[in-house]
Every structure is written in C-alpha cells, then in structure tokens.
Design a protein around this motif. Structure first.
Motif: not given
Length: 152
Positions: A20-26, A29-32, A34-42, A105-106
């Motif tokens: 859980l703790v590691g998943l929350e961090r991962t 990081a993905l949520e932060r 979000r815009q770059a990943l949307q542009a990929c799109p991912a 992982d981040l």
C-alpha cells in the motif's frame, strides 16, 4: 453511438501485493504527471495479487479520481508471483508500448516515456530496455545504468 476509446500509445503496468505505501507513492507520482501522460496518450493497468492491506481500495480511489482524464484499469488475481502479475498486466494492456512499475517505483518526469518512445520509433527500435536511477539519500545526483535500444 459512442465511438470506442482510442488505443493508448503507452500502457503503464503497475503490479502490487500488500504494498500500500509504495503503491500510494507510485500512483501519486502518476497523478502528478497526468497531463504529460494524457498527451502521450497513456493508460494505467494495476494488477493486484489479492492484497489485504488496502492496496485495491487505493487503486480504485485513484481510478475514480482520474476518471475521464487518464484511463485506469484494475485487475485482481490470486498471488502467483511478480512475473505472473506482470504477464497478466501485459495481457490487459492496450498500449503499443509498455512501461512496468512495481509498487513504490516513481516516474519523476512524465514527459520522458513519450520522448523515449519517439526516439525509439525514429530509430526503428522494437523495444527499449531501461535501468533505474538511484538517488542517494540527500543527494542531488542520480546514478544511472544505461539502457539499450533493440532494433526491429
């Protein structure tokens, strides 16, 4: 009639079992990024090995929070090891390219996957093998082990 969702360019596959703790961090990081990943799109594919620590609930919360912004799919399976979870994520992934992350992982820069994909495609590469960067505690520099590009 709604048109089907376009195929993502990148599938970010996250595997977890009682992390859980590691998943929350991962996921944070993905949520932060979000815009770059949307542009990929991912898209994000989370495969859980029947966690008992709230990992599944956190992944569901993440998926709801990003609904309409970044596709997130969650799959739970009996724990058969990390490679079985990674194989399941591979089967579920709809992207042309896959990025595997373990819980904890981040992704530090959301634009890097798209840049790597663009460079690989321009070089006619079939895959990119990357290594992680290790930041020593309190350090400003990372130690990188170079990845390699496999030509098609």
């Amino acid at each position: 009639m709604e048109s089907p969702e376009p195929r993502p360019r990148l599938s970010i596959c996250v595997v977890v079992r009682d992390g859980l703790v590691g998943l929350e961090r991962t996921l944070e990081a993905l949520e932060r990024h979000r815009q770059a990943l949307q542009a990929c799109p991912a898209e994000v594919v989370v495969v859980d090995g029947e966690s008992c620590d709230g990992s599944v609930q956190r992944a569901r919360f993440f998926a709801r929070a990003l609904e309409g912004q970044l596709p997130v799919r969650l799959f739970s399976q009996s724990p058969r090891g990390i490679y079985a979870a990674m194989n399941q994520a591979w089967l579920l992934a709809r992207g042309e390219w896959l990025l595997f992350l373990n819980a904890g992982d981040l992704l530090l820069d959301g634009s890097l996957p798209a840049e790597a994909i663009n460079a690989a495609e321009a070089a006619g590469a079939a895959s990119i093998q990357c290594q992680m960067a290790v930041f020593p505690p309190g350090g400003r520099r990372a130690f990188w082990l170079p990845g390699r590009v496999v030509r098609a």
